[in-house]
Design an enzyme around this catalytic site. Sequence first.
Site, PDB file in Angstrom:
ATOM      1  N   ARG A  19       0.854  -1.224   0.120  1.00  0.00           N
ATOM      2  CA  ARG A  19      -0.025   0.023   0.064  1.00  0.00           C
ATOM      3  C   ARG A  19       1.021   1.184   0.014  1.00  0.00           C
ATOM      4  O   ARG A  19       1.942   1.346   0.527  1.00  0.00           O
ATOM      5  CB  ARG A  19      -0.955   0.085   1.287  1.00  0.00           C
ATOM      6  CG  ARG A  19      -0.122  -0.014   2.458  1.00  0.00           C
ATOM      7  CD  ARG A  19      -1.054  -0.289   3.781  1.00  0.00           C
ATOM      8  NE  ARG A  19      -0.342  -0.158   4.970  1.00  0.00           N
ATOM      9  CZ  ARG A  19      -0.155   0.825   5.759  1.00  0.00           C
ATOM     10  NH1 ARG A  19      -0.562   1.982   5.321  1.00  0.00           N
ATOM     11  NH2 ARG A  19       0.530   0.676   6.945  1.00  0.00           N
ATOM     12  N   THR A  20       0.456   2.398  -0.433  1.00  0.00           N
ATOM     13  CA  THR A  20       1.054   3.631  -0.617  1.00  0.00           C
ATOM     14  C   THR A  20       1.357   4.020   0.836  1.00  0.00           C
ATOM     15  O   THR A  20       0.563   4.282   1.711  1.00  0.00           O
ATOM     16  CB  THR A  20       0.503   4.574  -1.323  1.00  0.00           C
ATOM     17  OG1 THR A  20      -0.036   4.180  -2.827  1.00  0.00           O
ATOM     18  CG2 THR A  20       1.294   5.785  -1.342  1.00  0.00           C
ATOM     19  N   GLN A  21       2.622   4.091   1.272  1.00  0.00           N
ATOM     20  CA  GLN A  21       3.168   4.485   2.443  1.00  0.00           C
ATOM     21  C   GLN A  21       3.622   6.174   2.493  1.00  0.00           C
ATOM     22  O   GLN A  21       2.943   6.608   3.540  1.00  0.00           O
ATOM     23  CB  GLN A  21       4.351   3.627   2.856  1.00  0.00           C
ATOM     24  CG  GLN A  21       4.494   2.299   2.760  1.00  0.00           C
ATOM     25  CD  GLN A  21       3.743   1.599   3.829  1.00  0.00           C
ATOM     26  OE1 GLN A  21       3.338   2.204   5.106  1.00  0.00           O
ATOM     27  NE2 GLN A  21       3.784   0.222   3.822  1.00  0.00           N
TER      28      GLN A  21
END
Lengths: 274, 242
Positions: free
Chosen positions: B19-21
Amino acid sequence: MFRNQYDTDVTTWSPAGRLFQVEYAMEAVKQGSAAIGLRSKTHAVLACVNKANSELSSHQKKIFKVDDHIGVAIAGLTADGRVLSRYMRSECINYGYTYESPLPVGRLVVQLADKAQVCTQRSWKRPYGVGLLVAGLDESGAHLYYNCPSGNYFEYQAFAIGSRSQAAKTYLERKFEKFQESSRDDLIKDALFAIRETLQGEKLTSTVCTIAVVGVGEAFNILDQAAVQALINEFEISGEEVPATESVAEEAAGGASADQGGAAAEEEAAPMDI
Amino acid sequence: MVSSQNESNLLSSEGDSQRTQYPYVTGTSVIGIKYKDGILMAADMGGSYGSTIRYKSVERLKQVGKHSLIGASGEISDFQEILRYLDELILHDNMWDDGNSLGPKEVHNYLTRVMYNRRNKFDPLWNSLVLGGVKNGQKYLGSVSMIGVHFEDDHVATGFGNHLARPILREEWREDLTFEEGVKLLEKCMRNLLYRDRSAVNKMQIAKITEEGLTISEPYSLKTFWNFAAFKNPTVGAEGSW
Protein backbone atom coordinates in the site's frame (compact mmCIF):
# COMPACT_ATOMS: atom_id res chain seq x y z
CA MET A 1 -47.20 -16.13 -38.79
CA PHE A 2 -47.07 -19.87 -39.05
CA ARG A 3 -44.88 -22.44 -37.42
CA ASN A 4 -41.87 -23.52 -39.42
CA GLN A 5 -38.72 -25.51 -38.97
CA TYR A 6 -36.53 -22.50 -38.21
CA ASP A 7 -38.43 -21.09 -35.28
CA THR A 8 -37.36 -23.29 -32.38
CA ASP A 9 -34.11 -21.59 -31.39
CA VAL A 10 -33.37 -17.92 -31.20
CA THR A 11 -29.96 -18.75 -32.62
CA THR A 12 -31.32 -20.26 -35.82
CA TRP A 13 -31.66 -18.08 -38.89
CA SER A 14 -34.36 -18.76 -41.42
CA PRO A 15 -33.30 -18.98 -45.07
CA ALA A 16 -34.93 -15.61 -45.60
CA GLY A 17 -32.66 -14.08 -42.97
CA ARG A 18 -35.18 -13.86 -40.15
CA LEU A 19 -34.97 -14.80 -36.48
CA PHE A 20 -38.43 -16.11 -35.78
CA GLN A 21 -38.07 -16.32 -32.02
CA VAL A 22 -37.35 -12.60 -31.94
CA GLU A 23 -40.38 -11.91 -34.09
CA TYR A 24 -42.52 -14.09 -31.84
CA ALA A 25 -41.27 -12.04 -28.90
CA MET A 26 -42.49 -8.92 -30.68
CA GLU A 27 -45.87 -10.64 -31.07
CA ALA A 28 -46.02 -10.89 -27.29
CA VAL A 29 -45.76 -7.11 -27.15
CA LYS A 30 -48.66 -6.75 -29.54
CA GLN A 31 -50.81 -8.97 -27.30
CA GLY A 32 -50.25 -6.85 -24.22
CA SER A 33 -52.64 -4.07 -23.32
CA ALA A 34 -52.00 -0.72 -24.92
CA ALA A 35 -49.40 1.79 -23.83
CA ILE A 36 -48.97 5.23 -25.35
CA GLY A 37 -46.32 7.88 -25.15
CA LEU A 38 -46.01 11.39 -26.48
CA ARG A 39 -43.71 14.33 -25.92
CA SER A 40 -43.26 18.02 -26.42
CA LYS A 41 -40.08 20.03 -26.12
CA THR A 42 -40.40 20.18 -22.35
CA HIS A 43 -42.68 17.34 -21.25
CA ALA A 44 -43.31 13.68 -21.94
CA VAL A 45 -46.50 11.80 -21.09
CA LEU A 46 -47.07 8.06 -20.77
CA ALA A 47 -50.49 6.50 -20.65
CA CYS A 48 -51.67 2.92 -20.55
CA VAL A 49 -54.77 0.81 -20.43
CA ASN A 50 -55.00 -1.01 -17.14
CA LYS A 51 -57.64 -3.68 -17.13
CA ALA A 52 -57.88 -5.94 -14.13
CA ASN A 53 -58.35 -9.64 -14.80
CA SER A 54 -61.47 -9.78 -12.74
CA GLU A 55 -63.41 -7.50 -10.48
CA LEU A 56 -61.75 -9.12 -7.52
CA SER A 57 -58.19 -8.43 -8.55
CA SER A 58 -56.13 -5.28 -8.75
CA HIS A 59 -54.64 -3.78 -11.87
CA GLN A 60 -51.26 -4.79 -13.15
CA LYS A 61 -48.65 -2.12 -12.79
CA LYS A 62 -47.51 -1.08 -16.26
CA ILE A 63 -45.86 2.26 -15.63
CA PHE A 64 -42.68 2.41 -13.57
CA LYS A 65 -40.74 5.34 -12.27
CA VAL A 66 -37.09 4.73 -13.06
CA ASP A 67 -35.64 7.97 -11.71
CA ASP A 68 -36.80 11.52 -11.14
CA HIS A 69 -36.23 12.24 -14.78
CA ILE A 70 -37.13 8.91 -16.43
CA GLY A 71 -40.17 6.64 -16.47
CA VAL A 72 -41.22 3.65 -18.51
CA ALA A 73 -44.50 2.14 -19.72
CA ILE A 74 -44.53 -1.49 -20.79
CA ALA A 75 -46.63 -3.78 -22.94
CA GLY A 76 -46.27 -7.55 -23.11
CA LEU A 77 -44.88 -9.86 -20.45
CA THR A 78 -45.16 -7.61 -17.44
CA ALA A 79 -42.78 -9.81 -15.46
CA ASP A 80 -40.05 -9.16 -18.00
CA GLY A 81 -40.96 -5.49 -17.85
CA ARG A 82 -40.58 -5.42 -14.10
CA VAL A 83 -37.14 -6.99 -14.26
CA LEU A 84 -35.98 -4.53 -16.92
CA SER A 85 -37.33 -1.64 -14.86
CA ARG A 86 -35.26 -2.82 -11.95
CA TYR A 87 -32.21 -2.90 -14.21
CA MET A 88 -32.93 0.63 -15.41
CA ARG A 89 -33.35 1.89 -11.85
CA SER A 90 -30.10 0.28 -10.89
CA GLU A 91 -28.25 1.88 -13.78
CA CYS A 92 -29.67 5.30 -12.92
CA ILE A 93 -28.71 5.01 -9.28
CA ASN A 94 -25.19 3.86 -10.07
CA TYR A 95 -24.64 6.68 -12.54
CA GLY A 96 -26.04 9.21 -10.09
CA TYR A 97 -23.76 7.89 -7.35
CA THR A 98 -20.61 8.16 -9.46
CA TYR A 99 -21.35 11.41 -11.27
CA GLU A 100 -23.90 13.24 -9.07
CA SER A 101 -25.80 13.79 -12.26
CA PRO A 102 -28.85 12.21 -13.91
CA LEU A 103 -28.17 9.47 -16.45
CA PRO A 104 -28.94 10.83 -19.93
CA VAL A 105 -32.02 9.00 -21.27
CA GLY A 106 -30.35 8.30 -24.59
CA ARG A 107 -27.59 6.33 -22.87
CA LEU A 108 -29.97 4.31 -20.69
CA VAL A 109 -31.94 3.36 -23.76
CA VAL A 110 -28.82 2.14 -25.57
CA GLN A 111 -27.82 0.07 -22.55
CA LEU A 112 -31.29 -1.42 -22.48
CA ALA A 113 -31.14 -2.20 -26.18
CA ASP A 114 -27.74 -3.85 -25.82
CA LYS A 115 -29.11 -5.97 -22.99
CA ALA A 116 -32.02 -7.06 -25.19
CA GLN A 117 -29.67 -7.86 -28.05
CA VAL A 118 -27.72 -10.30 -25.89
CA CYS A 119 -30.85 -12.41 -25.56
CA THR A 120 -31.13 -12.66 -29.32
CA GLN A 121 -27.71 -14.21 -29.64
CA ARG A 122 -27.47 -16.81 -26.86
CA SER A 123 -28.87 -20.28 -27.28
CA TRP A 124 -29.66 -20.60 -23.59
CA LYS A 125 -31.67 -17.37 -23.37
CA ARG A 126 -34.91 -16.09 -24.78
CA PRO A 127 -35.69 -12.55 -25.89
CA TYR A 128 -37.51 -10.30 -23.42
CA GLY A 129 -41.20 -10.38 -24.30
CA VAL A 130 -41.87 -6.77 -23.51
CA GLY A 131 -41.87 -3.47 -25.36
CA LEU A 132 -40.84 -0.41 -23.38
CA LEU A 133 -41.82 3.18 -23.94
CA VAL A 134 -39.14 5.17 -22.14
CA ALA A 135 -39.99 8.78 -21.40
CA GLY A 136 -37.33 11.04 -19.98
CA LEU A 137 -35.74 14.40 -19.66
CA ASP A 138 -32.15 15.41 -20.21
CA GLU A 139 -30.13 18.48 -21.08
CA SER A 140 -31.56 18.63 -24.58
CA GLY A 141 -35.21 18.43 -23.50
CA ALA A 142 -37.87 15.74 -23.29
CA HIS A 143 -37.47 12.43 -25.12
CA LEU A 144 -39.58 9.40 -25.89
CA TYR A 145 -37.99 6.12 -26.98
CA TYR A 146 -39.37 2.73 -27.85
CA ASN A 147 -37.28 -0.32 -26.93
CA CYS A 148 -38.15 -3.52 -28.72
CA PRO A 149 -37.37 -7.18 -27.86
CA SER A 150 -35.17 -7.33 -30.94
CA GLY A 151 -32.69 -4.94 -29.35
CA ASN A 152 -33.65 -2.03 -31.56
CA TYR A 153 -34.67 1.31 -30.23
CA PHE A 154 -36.19 4.35 -31.85
CA GLU A 155 -36.94 7.86 -30.79
CA TYR A 156 -40.47 9.11 -31.28
CA GLN A 157 -42.57 12.24 -31.01
CA ALA A 158 -45.47 9.93 -30.14
CA PHE A 159 -46.02 6.20 -30.25
CA ALA A 160 -48.37 3.43 -29.15
CA ILE A 161 -47.76 -0.25 -28.52
CA GLY A 162 -49.85 -3.23 -27.46
CA SER A 163 -53.25 -4.43 -28.48
CA ARG A 164 -55.38 -2.06 -30.55
CA SER A 165 -52.48 0.38 -30.60
CA GLN A 166 -53.06 1.01 -34.30
CA ALA A 167 -56.17 2.98 -33.43
CA ALA A 168 -54.16 5.16 -31.08
CA LYS A 169 -51.39 5.55 -33.64
CA THR A 170 -53.85 6.74 -36.23
CA TYR A 171 -55.06 9.40 -33.82
CA LEU A 172 -51.50 10.39 -32.94
CA GLU A 173 -50.49 10.57 -36.60
CA ARG A 174 -53.20 13.14 -37.15
CA LYS A 175 -52.10 15.29 -34.24
CA PHE A 176 -48.37 14.80 -33.74
CA GLU A 177 -47.20 17.88 -35.58
CA LYS A 178 -48.36 20.16 -32.85
CA PHE A 179 -47.03 18.09 -29.96
CA GLN A 180 -43.58 19.69 -29.96
CA GLU A 181 -45.03 23.02 -28.85
CA SER A 182 -47.93 21.64 -26.78
CA SER A 183 -48.45 22.55 -23.18
CA ARG A 184 -48.31 19.86 -20.50
CA ASP A 185 -52.08 19.75 -20.15
CA ASP A 186 -52.68 19.52 -23.88
CA LEU A 187 -50.29 16.60 -24.07
CA ILE A 188 -52.19 14.80 -21.32
CA LYS A 189 -55.44 15.50 -23.10
CA ASP A 190 -54.10 14.02 -26.32
CA ALA A 191 -52.85 10.98 -24.40
CA LEU A 192 -56.30 10.43 -22.95
CA PHE A 193 -57.89 10.76 -26.38
CA ALA A 194 -55.43 8.27 -27.78
CA ILE A 195 -56.19 5.81 -24.97
CA ARG A 196 -59.86 6.19 -25.66
CA GLU A 197 -59.26 5.16 -29.27
CA THR A 198 -57.85 1.84 -28.12
CA LEU A 199 -60.86 1.14 -25.95
CA GLN A 200 -63.09 0.62 -29.00
CA GLY A 201 -66.19 2.26 -27.66
CA GLU A 202 -65.85 1.35 -24.03
CA LYS A 203 -66.19 4.16 -21.56
CA LEU A 204 -62.96 5.88 -20.58
CA THR A 205 -62.68 6.23 -16.85
CA SER A 206 -59.72 6.54 -14.54
CA THR A 207 -60.22 2.94 -13.41
CA VAL A 208 -59.08 1.60 -16.78
CA CYS A 209 -56.17 3.88 -17.51
CA THR A 210 -53.05 5.27 -15.89
CA ILE A 211 -51.24 8.50 -16.78
CA ALA A 212 -47.73 9.60 -15.90
CA VAL A 213 -45.86 12.82 -16.68
CA VAL A 214 -42.28 14.04 -16.61
CA GLY A 215 -41.10 17.48 -17.60
CA VAL A 216 -38.92 20.49 -16.98
CA GLY A 217 -39.47 21.32 -13.32
CA GLU A 218 -41.64 18.24 -12.79
CA ALA A 219 -40.20 14.95 -11.62
CA PHE A 220 -41.63 11.78 -13.11
CA ASN A 221 -44.89 11.06 -11.33
CA ILE A 222 -47.95 8.91 -11.88
CA LEU A 223 -51.16 10.91 -11.61
CA ASP A 224 -53.58 9.59 -9.05
CA GLN A 225 -56.96 8.21 -10.04
CA ALA A 226 -58.96 11.19 -8.85
CA ALA A 227 -56.80 13.61 -10.80
CA VAL A 228 -57.14 11.52 -13.96
CA GLN A 229 -60.90 11.31 -13.61
CA ALA A 230 -61.05 15.06 -13.13
CA LEU A 231 -59.09 15.54 -16.34
CA ILE A 232 -61.31 13.11 -18.22
CA ASN A 233 -64.38 15.00 -17.07
CA GLU A 234 -62.80 18.33 -17.87
CA PHE A 235 -61.95 17.29 -21.38
CA GLU A 236 -65.26 15.48 -21.73
CA ILE A 237 -63.49 12.57 -23.21
CA SER A 238 -65.46 9.73 -21.67
CA GLY A 239 -67.80 9.53 -24.69
CA GLU A 240 -68.85 6.14 -25.98
CA GLU A 241 -69.03 6.61 -29.71
CA VAL A 242 -66.94 4.41 -31.97
CA PRO A 243 -63.85 6.24 -33.25
CA ALA A 244 -64.29 7.52 -36.83
CA THR A 245 -61.08 6.28 -38.38
CA GLU A 246 -60.40 2.58 -38.07
CA SER A 247 -57.13 1.47 -39.52
CA VAL A 248 -57.60 -1.30 -42.03
CA ALA A 249 -54.05 -1.58 -43.31
CA GLU A 250 -52.49 -4.79 -42.17
CA GLU A 251 -48.75 -4.67 -42.17
CA ALA A 252 -47.32 -8.15 -42.31
CA ALA A 253 -45.21 -8.58 -39.24
CA GLY A 254 -42.55 -9.98 -41.49
CA GLY A 255 -39.78 -8.10 -43.11
CA ALA A 256 -36.28 -8.30 -41.63
CA SER A 257 -36.49 -8.95 -37.94
CA ALA A 258 -34.20 -5.98 -37.52
CA ASP A 259 -37.23 -3.81 -38.21
CA GLN A 260 -39.62 -3.30 -35.40
CA GLY A 261 -42.36 -3.13 -38.05
CA GLY A 262 -45.72 -1.48 -37.48
CA ALA A 263 -47.99 -3.25 -35.04
CA ALA A 264 -50.18 -5.60 -37.04
CA ALA A 265 -53.70 -4.25 -36.94
CA GLU A 266 -55.23 -7.62 -36.15
CA GLU A 267 -57.98 -6.20 -34.07
CA GLU A 268 -60.09 -9.27 -33.55
CA ALA A 269 -58.67 -11.94 -31.31
CA ALA A 270 -56.28 -10.05 -29.06
CA PRO A 271 -56.85 -10.86 -25.40
CA MET A 272 -57.07 -7.82 -23.15
CA ASP A 273 -53.82 -8.14 -21.32
CA ILE A 274 -51.37 -10.64 -20.11
CA MET B 1 4.43 -25.25 6.94
CA VAL B 2 4.38 -21.64 7.84
CA SER B 3 3.80 -19.06 5.18
CA SER B 4 4.60 -15.58 6.28
CA GLN B 5 2.45 -14.21 3.52
CA ASN B 6 -0.65 -15.51 5.20
CA GLU B 7 -0.22 -13.27 8.20
CA SER B 8 -3.56 -11.69 8.63
CA ASN B 9 -2.94 -8.01 8.60
CA LEU B 10 -5.71 -5.49 8.63
CA LEU B 11 -3.63 -3.07 6.68
CA SER B 12 -2.66 -5.11 3.65
CA SER B 13 -5.06 -5.76 0.82
CA GLU B 14 -4.11 -9.16 -0.64
CA GLY B 15 -1.22 -11.52 -0.21
CA ASP B 16 1.92 -9.50 -0.51
CA SER B 17 0.67 -6.45 -2.33
CA GLN B 18 1.75 -3.14 -0.93
CA ARG B 19 0.00 0.00 0.00
CA THR B 20 1.18 3.51 -0.56
CA GLN B 21 3.13 4.53 2.50
CA TYR B 22 4.58 7.89 1.46
CA PRO B 23 4.99 9.96 -1.69
CA TYR B 24 8.29 10.34 -3.52
CA VAL B 25 8.11 13.02 -6.22
CA THR B 26 5.65 15.67 -5.22
CA GLY B 27 4.11 18.84 -6.54
CA THR B 28 3.15 21.65 -4.21
CA SER B 29 0.09 23.91 -4.07
CA VAL B 30 -2.55 24.42 -6.75
CA ILE B 31 -4.90 27.40 -6.56
CA GLY B 32 -8.19 27.76 -8.42
CA ILE B 33 -10.67 30.64 -8.58
CA LYS B 34 -13.91 31.37 -10.38
CA TYR B 35 -13.93 34.56 -12.38
CA LYS B 36 -16.37 36.30 -14.68
CA ASP B 37 -16.02 34.03 -17.70
CA GLY B 38 -14.97 30.77 -16.08
CA ILE B 39 -12.19 29.31 -13.97
CA LEU B 40 -8.57 30.31 -13.48
CA MET B 41 -6.04 27.90 -12.03
CA ALA B 42 -2.39 28.31 -11.14
CA ALA B 43 0.36 25.89 -10.22
CA ASP B 44 4.11 25.97 -10.35
CA MET B 45 6.13 23.47 -12.31
CA GLY B 46 8.19 21.96 -9.54
CA GLY B 47 8.56 18.27 -8.74
CA SER B 48 10.32 17.84 -5.41
CA TYR B 49 12.12 14.69 -4.36
CA GLY B 50 11.93 15.13 -0.62
CA SER B 51 13.73 18.36 0.11
CA THR B 52 15.45 18.53 -3.28
CA ILE B 53 13.74 20.39 -6.08
CA ARG B 54 14.46 17.66 -8.57
CA TYR B 55 12.23 18.46 -11.55
CA LYS B 56 11.43 21.94 -12.73
CA SER B 57 9.18 21.42 -15.74
CA VAL B 58 6.36 19.31 -14.40
CA GLU B 59 2.99 20.23 -15.90
CA ARG B 60 0.52 19.98 -13.10
CA LEU B 61 -2.45 21.52 -14.93
CA LYS B 62 -4.16 19.38 -17.56
CA GLN B 63 -7.27 19.41 -19.72
CA VAL B 64 -10.01 16.83 -19.14
CA GLY B 65 -12.48 16.43 -21.98
CA LYS B 66 -14.23 19.45 -23.44
CA HIS B 67 -15.30 21.20 -20.30
CA SER B 68 -12.83 20.58 -17.47
CA LEU B 69 -9.40 21.34 -16.13
CA ILE B 70 -7.53 19.43 -13.44
CA GLY B 71 -4.66 20.58 -11.25
CA ALA B 72 -2.83 18.23 -8.94
CA SER B 73 -0.49 18.42 -6.01
CA GLY B 74 1.15 15.47 -4.30
CA GLU B 75 2.71 12.39 -5.82
CA ILE B 76 3.32 13.01 -9.53
CA SER B 77 3.19 9.36 -10.55
CA ASP B 78 -0.24 9.03 -8.95
CA PHE B 79 -1.32 12.12 -10.86
CA GLN B 80 -0.20 10.42 -14.07
CA GLU B 81 -2.28 7.41 -13.08
CA ILE B 82 -5.29 9.64 -12.50
CA LEU B 83 -4.78 11.18 -15.93
CA ARG B 84 -4.93 7.71 -17.41
CA TYR B 85 -8.21 6.99 -15.61
CA LEU B 86 -9.62 10.29 -16.84
CA ASP B 87 -8.42 9.58 -20.34
CA GLU B 88 -10.36 6.35 -20.37
CA LEU B 89 -13.39 8.03 -18.83
CA ILE B 90 -13.47 10.71 -21.51
CA LEU B 91 -12.80 8.16 -24.22
CA HIS B 92 -15.84 6.11 -23.23
CA ASP B 93 -17.89 9.26 -22.87
CA ASN B 94 -16.99 10.21 -26.43
CA MET B 95 -17.63 6.72 -27.74
CA TRP B 96 -21.33 7.09 -26.92
CA ASP B 97 -21.28 9.67 -29.68
CA ASP B 98 -24.62 11.02 -28.56
CA GLY B 99 -24.22 14.72 -27.92
CA ASN B 100 -24.03 14.23 -24.15
CA SER B 101 -20.75 14.91 -22.40
CA LEU B 102 -19.39 14.74 -18.88
CA GLY B 103 -19.13 18.18 -17.34
CA PRO B 104 -16.84 19.35 -14.53
CA LYS B 105 -19.37 18.39 -11.86
CA GLU B 106 -19.49 14.81 -13.11
CA VAL B 107 -15.70 14.55 -13.40
CA HIS B 108 -15.29 15.96 -9.90
CA ASN B 109 -17.64 13.39 -8.47
CA TYR B 110 -16.01 10.58 -10.40
CA LEU B 111 -12.65 11.60 -8.97
CA THR B 112 -14.14 11.76 -5.48
CA ARG B 113 -15.35 8.18 -5.85
CA VAL B 114 -11.96 7.03 -7.11
CA MET B 115 -10.03 8.74 -4.31
CA TYR B 116 -12.39 7.57 -1.61
CA ASN B 117 -12.35 4.00 -2.84
CA ARG B 118 -8.57 3.90 -2.83
CA ARG B 119 -8.56 5.37 0.67
CA ASN B 120 -10.82 2.58 1.83
CA LYS B 121 -8.32 0.05 0.57
CA PHE B 122 -5.54 1.79 2.51
CA ASP B 123 -3.80 2.42 -0.79
CA PRO B 124 -4.49 6.05 -1.59
CA LEU B 125 -3.57 8.05 -4.65
CA TRP B 126 -1.40 10.54 -2.83
CA ASN B 127 -2.82 13.69 -4.39
CA SER B 128 -4.94 16.69 -3.71
CA LEU B 129 -6.80 17.67 -6.85
CA VAL B 130 -8.49 20.80 -8.07
CA LEU B 131 -11.15 20.33 -10.72
CA GLY B 132 -12.73 23.26 -12.51
CA GLY B 133 -14.68 23.95 -15.66
CA VAL B 134 -17.64 25.52 -17.42
CA LYS B 135 -20.55 23.73 -19.03
CA ASN B 136 -23.68 25.32 -20.46
CA GLY B 137 -22.73 28.59 -18.86
CA GLN B 138 -22.41 27.05 -15.41
CA LYS B 139 -19.05 27.53 -13.70
CA TYR B 140 -17.87 24.77 -11.40
CA LEU B 141 -14.85 24.56 -9.13
CA GLY B 142 -14.11 21.82 -6.63
CA SER B 143 -11.33 19.95 -4.90
CA VAL B 144 -10.73 16.37 -3.74
CA SER B 145 -8.16 15.20 -1.26
CA MET B 146 -6.35 11.88 -1.06
CA ILE B 147 -8.85 10.60 1.48
CA GLY B 148 -11.84 11.57 -0.60
CA VAL B 149 -12.79 14.78 1.19
CA HIS B 150 -14.36 16.98 -1.44
CA PHE B 151 -15.48 20.58 -1.61
CA GLU B 152 -17.05 22.88 -4.10
CA ASP B 153 -16.39 26.59 -3.74
CA ASP B 154 -15.64 29.90 -5.44
CA HIS B 155 -11.95 29.50 -4.67
CA VAL B 156 -10.01 26.40 -3.66
CA ALA B 157 -6.41 25.48 -3.02
CA THR B 158 -4.33 22.50 -2.04
CA GLY B 159 -1.56 22.04 0.49
CA PHE B 160 0.13 25.25 1.59
CA GLY B 161 -2.21 27.16 -0.66
CA ASN B 162 -4.93 26.55 1.88
CA HIS B 163 -2.95 28.39 4.54
CA LEU B 164 -1.24 31.08 2.51
CA ALA B 165 -3.43 31.73 -0.51
CA ARG B 166 -6.99 31.26 0.67
CA PRO B 167 -6.84 34.00 3.32
CA ILE B 168 -5.88 36.41 0.54
CA LEU B 169 -8.70 35.09 -1.61
CA ARG B 170 -11.19 35.37 1.20
CA GLU B 171 -10.39 39.07 1.41
CA GLU B 172 -9.98 39.91 -2.23
CA TRP B 173 -12.01 37.48 -4.33
CA ARG B 174 -15.13 38.93 -5.95
CA GLU B 175 -17.86 37.47 -8.04
CA ASP B 176 -17.07 39.35 -11.25
CA LEU B 177 -13.33 39.43 -11.53
CA THR B 178 -12.10 40.12 -15.02
CA PHE B 179 -9.44 37.92 -16.51
CA GLU B 180 -6.70 40.45 -15.76
CA GLU B 181 -7.87 40.93 -12.18
CA GLY B 182 -8.05 37.18 -11.69
CA VAL B 183 -4.54 36.64 -12.96
CA LYS B 184 -3.24 39.42 -10.75
CA LEU B 185 -4.94 37.89 -7.74
CA LEU B 186 -3.51 34.46 -8.50
CA GLU B 187 -0.05 35.90 -9.00
CA LYS B 188 -0.29 37.63 -5.65
CA CYS B 189 -1.09 34.28 -4.04
CA MET B 190 1.63 32.45 -5.95
CA ARG B 191 4.20 35.07 -5.00
CA ASN B 192 3.28 34.61 -1.37
CA LEU B 193 3.72 30.88 -1.75
CA LEU B 194 7.02 31.40 -3.50
CA TYR B 195 8.35 33.37 -0.56
CA ARG B 196 7.07 31.07 2.11
CA ASP B 197 6.71 27.52 0.73
CA ARG B 198 10.11 25.89 0.50
CA SER B 199 8.95 23.48 -2.17
CA ALA B 200 7.73 26.21 -4.49
CA VAL B 201 9.70 27.08 -7.62
CA ASN B 202 9.63 30.29 -9.57
CA LYS B 203 8.24 28.85 -12.78
CA MET B 204 4.52 28.61 -13.08
CA GLN B 205 1.61 28.22 -15.41
CA ILE B 206 -1.84 29.76 -15.29
CA ALA B 207 -4.73 27.98 -16.98
CA LYS B 208 -8.03 29.50 -18.00
CA ILE B 209 -11.16 27.60 -18.90
CA THR B 210 -14.31 29.20 -20.27
CA GLU B 211 -17.31 28.09 -22.27
CA GLU B 212 -15.21 28.59 -25.40
CA GLY B 213 -12.32 26.40 -24.35
CA LEU B 214 -9.15 26.00 -22.40
CA THR B 215 -5.75 27.67 -22.51
CA ILE B 216 -2.74 26.82 -20.41
CA SER B 217 -0.13 29.54 -20.47
CA GLU B 218 3.49 29.10 -21.31
CA PRO B 219 5.65 28.82 -18.20
CA TYR B 220 6.77 32.13 -16.74
CA SER B 221 8.33 33.53 -13.59
CA LEU B 222 7.21 36.04 -11.01
CA LYS B 223 9.25 39.05 -10.00
CA THR B 224 10.38 38.88 -6.42
CA PHE B 225 11.77 41.45 -4.07
CA TRP B 226 14.42 40.64 -1.54
CA ASN B 227 15.78 44.09 -0.86
CA PHE B 228 14.50 44.40 2.67
CA ALA B 229 16.61 46.16 5.24
CA ALA B 230 16.47 43.19 7.54
CA PHE B 231 18.11 41.02 4.88
CA LYS B 232 21.02 43.37 4.34
CA ASN B 233 22.99 42.63 7.39
CA PRO B 234 21.16 39.72 8.88
CA THR B 235 23.59 38.95 11.69
CA VAL B 236 23.93 42.48 12.97
CA GLY B 237 21.87 41.76 16.05
CA ALA B 238 23.23 38.27 16.73
CA GLU B 239 26.95 38.14 17.49
CA GLY B 240 28.56 34.84 16.82
CA SER B 241 25.72 33.48 14.76
CA TRP B 242 26.06 32.49 11.22
